[in-house]
Write a protein that holds these residues in place. Structure first.
Motif, PDB file in Angstrom:
ATOM      1  N   UNK A   1       0.844  -1.195   0.000  1.00  0.00           N
ATOM      2  CA  UNK A   1       0.000   0.000   0.000  1.00  0.00           C
ATOM      3  C   UNK A   1       0.879   1.245   0.000  1.00  0.00           C
ATOM      4  N   UNK A   2       0.556   2.181  -0.900  1.00  0.00           N
ATOM      5  CA  UNK A   2       1.221   3.481  -0.962  1.00  0.00           C
ATOM      6  C   UNK A   2       0.148   4.561  -0.912  1.00  0.00           C
ATOM      7  N   UNK A   3       0.538   5.746  -0.474  1.00  0.00           N
ATOM      8  CA  UNK A   3      -0.442   6.826  -0.371  1.00  0.00           C
ATOM      9  C   UNK A   3       0.270   8.159  -0.557  1.00  0.00           C
ATOM     10  N   UNK A   4       0.115   8.746  -1.743  1.00  0.00           N
ATOM     11  CA  UNK A   4       0.840   9.968  -2.079  1.00  0.00           C
ATOM     12  C   UNK A   4       0.117  11.231  -1.642  1.00  0.00           C
ATOM     13  N   UNK A   5      -1.035  11.123  -0.973  1.00  0.00           N
ATOM     14  CA  UNK A   5      -1.547  12.334  -0.333  1.00  0.00           C
ATOM     15  C   UNK A   5      -1.046  12.430   1.105  1.00  0.00           C
ATOM     16  N   UNK A   6      -0.002  11.660   1.403  1.00  0.00           N
ATOM     17  CA  UNK A   6       0.746  11.836   2.647  1.00  0.00           C
ATOM     18  C   UNK A   6       2.119  12.406   2.266  1.00  0.00           C
ATOM     19  N   UNK A   7       3.153  11.569   2.246  1.00  0.00           N
ATOM     20  CA  UNK A   7       4.481  12.068   1.889  1.00  0.00           C
ATOM     21  C   UNK A   7       4.650  12.198   0.372  1.00  0.00           C
ATOM     22  N   UNK A   8       3.623  12.665  -0.306  1.00  0.00           N
ATOM     23  CA  UNK A   8       3.704  12.923  -1.737  1.00  0.00           C
ATOM     24  C   UNK A   8       3.090  14.260  -2.096  1.00  0.00           C
ATOM     25  N   UNK A   9       2.466  14.922  -1.093  1.00  0.00           N
ATOM     26  CA  UNK A   9       1.963  16.288  -1.213  1.00  0.00           C
ATOM     27  C   UNK A   9       0.917  16.449  -2.319  1.00  0.00           C
ATOM     28  N   UNK A  10       0.038  15.430  -2.404  1.00  0.00           N
ATOM     29  CA  UNK A  10      -1.045  15.460  -3.382  1.00  0.00           C
ATOM     30  C   UNK A  10      -2.357  15.849  -2.724  1.00  0.00           C
ATOM     31  N   UNK A  11      -3.253  16.521  -3.462  1.00  0.00           N
ATOM     32  CA  UNK A  11      -4.623  16.651  -2.963  1.00  0.00           C
ATOM     33  C   UNK A  11      -5.245  15.259  -2.830  1.00  0.00           C
ATOM     34  N   UNK A  12      -6.079  15.090  -1.825  1.00  0.00           N
ATOM     35  CA  UNK A  12      -6.816  13.828  -1.690  1.00  0.00           C
ATOM     36  C   UNK A  12      -7.682  13.642  -2.933  1.00  0.00           C
ATOM     37  N   UNK A  13      -7.711  12.503  -3.572  1.00  0.00           N
ATOM     38  CA  UNK A  13      -7.161  11.226  -3.128  1.00  0.00           C
ATOM     39  C   UNK A  13      -6.031  10.824  -4.068  1.00  0.00           C
TER      40      UNK A  13
END
Length: 459
Positions: free
Chosen positions: A280-292
């Motif tokens: 699992x990866x999530x770029x709206x954390x340490x990727x500075x993306x708007x959700x989602x």
């Protein structure tokens, strides 16, 4: 009455341009009025202010685009917990990059839906390119699906494990994200077997014992690379060794820590992640993306086969045989917005070194904050941070006092800190994801917290 203009087509940009000025002005004025990380007054005061401006949300006669945008965008900005404010540091809730937000506007204007090629010709090709690229950050032939975030990615990981191995028994540490337990419940799987994590990471001896006891069951081990409470990273190589010994597939929830892959300085801390079957990866954390902006990465693209599904109006067999790409097997959702665009724009604009700079920068902030706390006679540091999460509390404070300090900061609108329970005590949690923080911001965050701790004890 004329129909309002559309956002797409050749006329769309001209219709959007003046509205964007209205929105940007409203965002600016709302932030100025708020004047801090959070609106003051607490939930009742915020709800009252929203009701005051938006009480007639469906009038008989509309107020017009400019008034509606000005009123409601300004109200939202004035009442926001703004992660771009230096003292808004409670959650894995990142301040999005301006360029990613601009790309998200384009995605909204064009409005492709990634459930059939004829709704998203270029977006589907871009998504295929990006998901292969990110999957191959971990494995030579990896792939990935774009999701709404870590929760959906974890649910998909458990679903794929169930479809390949049967009703798997999930085995995970006590620190594992709650979405794993909810996914097991949602999918009708047995309740996860939880092994201790006394130091914040999975106890390897306890994991070995649990896998030995459960050897007659199909298993799935879940490890974590970045807990939400402390940012702790499990010993992935040792867990992968145990999984190999017990013939158990491995899923790694790296929703928080996964972007360390982009940093030469920190990538080694994810050693062993390539031995997982799903990540699992999530770029709206340490990727500075708007959700989602979540992803589920898979080592073997064929692992995604169970998601295949046919709906004649979207992916009829003869259309697929004729060469139209089949997109339904890329998600459990049907309608899907093109979240790929903002991610792709960010990766291309910043490159690996630009992303690494941001990641390294916020890690430096976390170390600096931890050092300030460690040297402060009135504060106690839980431990030096594994990622960008720092736990601290006033020295000799009770748990009730810590909870009271946090709620007072929220009510006053002066700081947004989280809470975490570790080592049997309650701690204030600062999650540092804002690359624009300064040493002064870190100092004043601690001073504000200490000032609040003297305002009185909870009743």
């Amino acid at each position: 009455m004329h129909s309002p203009p559309l956002a797409g087509g050749t006329a769309g940009p001209a219709a959007l341009r003046p509205l964007l000025d209205v929105v940007l002005d409203a965002l600016h004025q709302g932030a100025k009025t708020r004047g801090g990380p959070l609106p003051p007054g607490g939930p009742e005061a915020v709800a009252r202010r929203v009701l005051d401006v938006a009480h007639d949300i469906l009038p008989t006669h509309g107020t017009g685009a400019q008034e509606a945008l000005t009123t409601l965008v300004r109200a939202l900005a004035e009442g926001a917990a703004d992660p771009a404010e230096p003292h808004c540091a409670a959650h894995l809730h990142t301040p999005p990059l301006a360029l990613a937000t601009a790309a998200d506007l384009a995605a909204s204007a064009l409005n492709p839906s990634l459930d059939s090629w004829d709704q998203a010709p270029a977006a589907s090709a871009l998504e295929a390119l990006l998901t292969r690229t990110l999957g191959q950050e971990i494995w030579p032939h990896g792939d990935a699906l774009i999701t709404t975030g870590g929760t959906e990615s974890n649910q998909l990981a458990l679903l794929l494990a169930r479809e390949h191995h049967g009703p798997v028994q999930v085995v995970c540490g006590a620190h594992t994200h709650h979405s794993i337990h909810r996914a097991a419940w949602l999918l009708g799987l047995p309740e996860p077997v939880v092994v201790p994590a006394p130091t914040g990471t999975t106890d390897l001896a306890a994991l070995d014992d649990a896998l030995t006891d459960l050897h007659h069951h199909p298993l799935l081990v879940v490890a974590t690379a970045g807990t939400t409470d402390t940012g702790a990273i499990d010993p992935l190589p040792a867990i992968a060794d145990l999984c190999a010994t017990h013939h158990a597939p491995l899923h790694v929830d790296a929703a928080y820590g996964g972007p360390l892959l982009f940093s030469d300085r920190h990538r080694h801390r994810l050693a062993g992640i390539e031995r997982a079957h799903t990540v699992t990866l999530d770029l709206h954390k340490l990727g500075w993306q708007p959700v989602a902006a979540g992803l589920l990465a898979v080592a073997d693209p064929h692992h995604l086969t169970p998601l295949g599904h046919t709906a004649d109006y979207l992916n009829a067999d003869d259309d697929t045989d004729a060469g139209l790409p089949d997109l339904l097997g890329r998600s459990l959702r049907t309608t899907r917005r093109p979240d790929v665009l903002k991610i792709a724009v960010t990766l291309r604009a910043l490159g690996r070194d630009g992303l690494a700079h941001l990641i390294d920068h916020v890690h430096t902030h976390a170390r600096e904050l931890a050092q300030l706390i460690d040297r402060h006679p009135q504060l106690e540091l839980f431990e030096h941070p594994a990622l960008t999460t720092v736990l601290f509390r006033p020295r000799d404070a009770t748990d009730d006092t810590v909870a009271h300090i946090r709620r007072t900061l929220l009510t006053n609108g002066t700081a947004v800190l989280g809470r975490a329970r570790a080592d049997g005590r309650l701690w204030l949690k600062a999650t540092l994801l804002n690359p624009h923080l300064t040493p002064h911001d870190l100092h004043t965050l601690l001073e504000t917290t200490l000032d609040t701790s003297t305002e009185g004890t909870p009743r």
